[in-house]
Design a protein around this motif. Structure first.
Motif, mmCIF file in Angstrom:
data_model
loop_
_atom_site.group_PDB
_atom_site.id
_atom_site.type_symbol
_atom_site.label_atom_id
_atom_site.label_comp_id
_atom_site.label_asym_id
_atom_site.label_seq_id
_atom_site.Cartn_x
_atom_site.Cartn_y
_atom_site.Cartn_z
ATOM 1 N N SER A 140 7.068 4.161 -4.171
ATOM 2 C CA SER A 140 6.564 5.109 -3.175
ATOM 3 C C SER A 140 5.848 4.345 -2.065
ATOM 4 C CB SER A 140 5.599 6.095 -3.826
ATOM 5 O OG SER A 140 4.422 5.420 -4.254
ATOM 6 N N SER A 141 5.618 5.005 -0.937
ATOM 7 C CA SER A 141 4.946 4.352 0.193
ATOM 8 C C SER A 141 3.559 3.855 -0.198
ATOM 9 C CB SER A 141 4.844 5.322 1.377
ATOM 10 O OG SER A 141 6.130 5.683 1.840
ATOM 11 N N GLY A 142 2.845 4.672 -0.973
ATOM 12 C CA GLY A 142 1.513 4.267 -1.410
ATOM 13 C C GLY A 142 1.547 3.046 -2.306
ATOM 14 N N LYS A 143 2.520 3.001 -3.236
ATOM 15 C CA LYS A 143 2.637 1.858 -4.143
ATOM 16 C C LYS A 143 2.994 0.586 -3.360
ATOM 17 C CE LYS A 143 2.083 4.248 -7.990
ATOM 18 N NZ LYS A 143 3.238 4.799 -8.686
ATOM 19 N N LEU A 144 3.894 0.729 -2.385
ATOM 20 C CA LEU A 144 4.296 -0.434 -1.590
ATOM 21 C C LEU A 144 3.115 -0.980 -0.789
ATOM 22 C CD1 LEU A 144 7.771 0.803 -0.331
ATOM 23 C CD2 LEU A 144 7.353 -1.015 -1.975
ATOM 24 N N LYS A 145 2.286 -0.088 -0.288
ATOM 25 C CA LYS A 145 1.111 -0.531 0.459
ATOM 26 C C LYS A 145 0.138 -1.260 -0.464
ATOM 27 C CE LYS A 145 -1.595 1.051 4.370
ATOM 28 N NZ LYS A 145 -1.853 2.171 5.286
ATOM 29 N N ASP A 146 0.017 -0.777 -1.703
ATOM 30 C CA ASP A 146 -0.834 -1.455 -2.685
ATOM 31 C C ASP A 146 -0.272 -2.828 -3.053
ATOM 32 O OD1 ASP A 146 -2.537 0.721 -2.734
ATOM 33 O OD2 ASP A 146 -1.653 1.599 -4.540
ATOM 34 N N MET A 147 1.062 -2.961 -3.039
ATOM 35 C CA MET A 147 1.700 -4.225 -3.381
ATOM 36 C C MET A 147 1.544 -5.277 -2.283
ATOM 37 S SD MET A 147 5.397 -3.012 -4.870
ATOM 38 C CE MET A 147 5.572 -1.831 -6.213
ATOM 39 N N PHE A 148 1.336 -4.820 -1.044
ATOM 40 C CA PHE A 148 1.415 -5.729 0.096
ATOM 41 C C PHE A 148 0.477 -6.937 -0.013
ATOM 42 C CE2 PHE A 148 1.016 -7.040 4.567
ATOM 43 C CZ PHE A 148 2.363 -7.229 4.844
ATOM 44 N N PRO A 149 -0.794 -6.766 -0.411
ATOM 45 C CA PRO A 149 -1.651 -7.952 -0.567
ATOM 46 C C PRO A 149 -1.094 -8.966 -1.574
ATOM 47 C CG PRO A 149 -2.971 -5.958 -0.563
ATOM 48 C CD PRO A 149 -1.547 -5.521 -0.654
ATOM 49 N N LEU A 150 -0.405 -8.472 -2.603
ATOM 50 C CA LEU A 150 0.204 -9.368 -3.589
ATOM 51 C C LEU A 150 1.346 -10.157 -2.955
ATOM 52 C CD1 LEU A 150 0.404 -6.918 -6.646
ATOM 53 C CD2 LEU A 150 -1.477 -8.419 -5.980
ATOM 54 N N GLY A 186 7.821 -10.612 -9.850
ATOM 55 C CA GLY A 186 6.983 -10.718 -11.038
ATOM 56 C C GLY A 186 5.619 -10.099 -10.837
ATOM 57 N N TYR A 187 5.015 -10.395 -9.706
ATOM 58 C CA TYR A 187 3.663 -9.921 -9.411
ATOM 59 C C TYR A 187 3.651 -8.415 -9.149
ATOM 60 C CZ TYR A 187 -1.083 -11.546 -8.149
ATOM 61 O OH TYR A 187 -2.424 -11.825 -8.126
ATOM 62 N N CYS A 188 4.604 -7.938 -8.342
ATOM 63 C CA CYS A 188 4.596 -6.532 -7.914
ATOM 64 C C CYS A 188 5.186 -5.575 -8.939
ATOM 65 C CB CYS A 188 5.354 -6.398 -6.592
ATOM 66 S SG CYS A 188 4.566 -7.242 -5.205
ATOM 67 N N ILE A 189 6.226 -6.000 -9.626
ATOM 68 C CA ILE A 189 6.940 -5.093 -10.546
ATOM 69 C C ILE A 189 6.383 -5.185 -11.969
ATOM 70 C CG2 ILE A 189 9.192 -4.490 -11.513
ATOM 71 C CD1 ILE A 189 9.552 -4.119 -8.681
ATOM 72 N N PHE A 190 6.088 -6.420 -12.409
ATOM 73 C CA PHE A 190 5.671 -6.612 -13.795
ATOM 74 C C PHE A 190 4.182 -6.917 -13.946
ATOM 75 C CE2 PHE A 190 10.145 -7.850 -13.514
ATOM 76 C CZ PHE A 190 10.696 -7.027 -14.478
ATOM 77 N N GLY A 191 3.504 -7.171 -12.824
ATOM 78 C CA GLY A 191 2.091 -7.500 -12.905
ATOM 79 C C GLY A 191 1.841 -8.852 -13.532
ATOM 80 N N ILE A 192 2.798 -9.770 -13.374
ATOM 81 C CA ILE A 192 2.704 -11.093 -13.988
ATOM 82 C C ILE A 192 2.838 -12.165 -12.910
ATOM 83 C CG2 ILE A 192 3.797 -12.718 -15.598
ATOM 84 C CD1 ILE A 192 4.891 -10.293 -17.107
ATOM 85 N N LYS A 193 1.987 -13.172 -12.958
ATOM 86 C CA LYS A 193 2.134 -14.321 -12.068
ATOM 87 C C LYS A 193 3.172 -15.265 -12.680
ATOM 88 C CE LYS A 193 -2.314 -14.350 -9.694
ATOM 89 N NZ LYS A 193 -3.463 -15.178 -9.230
#
Length: 502
Positions: A140-150, A186-193
């Motif tokens: 969603s647009s909100g999720k993508l905006k949250d992902m952007f810093p990552l 990895g960071y955005c979809i799975f929350g893993i570095k």
């Protein structure tokens, strides 16, 4: 003497039977008035494809040019009739208007041999629809905006990686861009570095190479799957790739358990899988959501998420190395945007950089990562109203994306890389002739994330570095043998140097 005669008769009978079997369907298109090339026994119309004398891209472009005025072309993959759709209105019928008659791709799944094949791309409509509806929330647009810093954090690691490359080095850029997109996914979809840019021995980078590796084993599996799907599915004890299956099963299970144990809540793909497993009926899922089914979704999100964006960045760099005036203009826009935002870019910058957007669109026009789109008729029969052609249930169809994108009647001088064609008022974006992410309900679920990570990666690359041709650069490059992805056979080698203001 009698024995030899009997043997010869048996051989003749076997040959005649094989000939009849392989040609019994060859009047399928003729009786329906659909034009196409004459098929030959055993191969149908794809002899050169099977023998690897041509690539899927060249084959589709050539056959569509040969039947330029036809709305569709009837071909045979061995003995199976396939309809290649060319007319935009017919494509719209199949992908959008009458999607309910064509909700699935029709590609065979061998769940015992390849349990990771039961993913969103290949799943039949019954399981695909509820899964997609829920997983779509990851983008969603909100999720993508949250992902952007990552994504920005990953781009900063890319910048550091590029700065460590000695000036004027010849670099295989597909490898570099893959490391970046693996880290983003990895960071955005799975929350893993995943640390692919930092650690050359990153397990995620190693597994990524295996997913798209061309090998004798993968070729044998492909041939067996298409020729004898039922028999192939019984060969799990011989063909099953336990390493990849175990890797993605463990990835999902261990990540979910880690979050439960540490009370971690992130509104991402893994969290959605966790919710689906805990209460599937709440989300309209009436089938068993097994560990393997969850792992298959992780597999396709990881593989498709990193590889397609990586290829797009690499193709853009390949063209920019050949067109320095485009590269300079793009760099100027990028630098100005960074200066406006105190040395970084914002989420909104992805949309405001118009020339970057045009370069991105032209790259996907010339090098669509998915060369073809498959559809299968699930209705008892379907009639195209504009032509009167009726096709039966289970009829397989191809939308030749690569041929549409290289059609000179739609895109003049299609072999020329020209971002300007997407900067005019009539910018040629059409819902049935520009299809880098498909169209309709079964389009690419992660398209918006792909746009963002690709643009940020390209902007990071070009901002402070120049790309140029080197001795290893192939022009034109050799196509890989993939039936689906538009890949360079030998990678993309370019010279990379730090950019200095004059």
């Amino acid at each position: 003497m009698v024995g030899i005669f009997e043997i010869l008769c048996s051989i003749v009978v076997i040959i005649l039977f094989c000939y009849y079997y392989s040609t019994a369907t060859f009047d399928f298109w003729k009786v329906r008035g659909v034009k196409g090339p004459k098929p030959i026994p055993l191969f149908g119309n794809v002899k050169n494809l099977i023998l690897k004398k041509t690539s899927s891209a060249r084959y589709l472009i050539q056959i569509c040019n040969l039947y330029k005025k036809e709305p569709y072309i009837g071909v045979f993959y061995k003995r199976t009739p396939i309809l290649i759709l060319k007319d935009p209105l017919l494509i719209k019928d199949v992908m959008i208007k009458d999607f309910s008659s064509f909700p699935q791709r029709g590609a065979p799944m061998a769940e015992k041999v390849e349990p990771l094949s039961q993913h969103l791309v290949l799943l039949e409509a019954e399981r695909w629809r509820p899964l997609r509806n829920k997983l779509l929330a990851s983008f969603s647009s909100g999720k993508l905006k949250d992902m952007f810093p990552l994504i920005i954090e990953c781009s900063e690691n890319l910048e550091k990686y590029l700065n460590r490359i000695p000036d004027n080095s010849d670099v295989e850029v597909c490898d570099v861009t893959a490391k970046f997109t693996i880290d983003v996914v990895g960071y955005c979809i799975f929350g893993i570095k995943m640390n692919a840019l930092i650690d050359e021995q990153s397990e995620f980078r190693i597994i990524s190479r295996e997913i798209f590796k061309d090998s004798l084993k993968s070729l044998v599996k492909f041939r067996l799957r298409e020729a004898f799907p039922t028999f192939y599915n019984k060969l799990a004890f011989l063909m099953h790739d336990t390493r990849q299956t175990s890797f993605f099963v463990n990835l999902v299970e261990q990540t979910i358990q880690h979050r439960i144990k540490n009370n971690i809540v992130r509104n991402d793909f893994i969290n959605i899988l966790k919710e689906l497993k805990e209460n599937p009926k709440k989300f309209g899922i009436e089938f068993e959501l097994t560990e393997l089914l969850c792992a298959a979704q992780a597999y396709v999100f990881f593989g498709a998420g990193f590889e397609t964006s990586s290829l797009t960045i690499s193709h853009a760099l390949y063209e920019l190395a050949q067109h320095h005036e485009i590269q300079d203009k793009l760099r100027q826009e990028i630098k100005e945007e960074f200066e406006r935002n105190s040395g970084t870019i914002k989420f909104e910058s992805v949309k405001t950089m118009k020339y970057l957007h045009a370069v991105y669109q032209e790259t996907l026009r010339k090098y669509p990562t998915g060369m073809v789109i498959y559809r299968e008729c699930t209705a008892p029969s379907y009639t195209f109203k504009s032509t009167g052609l009726t096709v039966p249930k289970y009829q397989k169809m191809i939308i030749p994306v690569i041929a549409l994108h290289h059609n000179p009647d739609i895109y003049p001088n299609p072999d020329v890389f020209d971002p300007q064609r997407f900067l005019t008022e009539n910018d040629l974006i059409n819902e049935t002739t520009y299809l880098p992410f498909g169209r309709g309900p079964r389009n690419c679920i992660g398209a918006r994330l792909a746009v963002i990570q690709t643009k940020v990666g390209l902007a990071t690359f070009i901002r402070n570095h120049k790309v140029d041709l080197c001795k290893k650069t192939e022009i034109p490059y050799s196509f890989g043998q993939s039936m689906f992805l538009f890949q360079p056979k030998n990678g993309v080698y370019l010279k990379i140097m730090k950019f200095h203001e004059n």
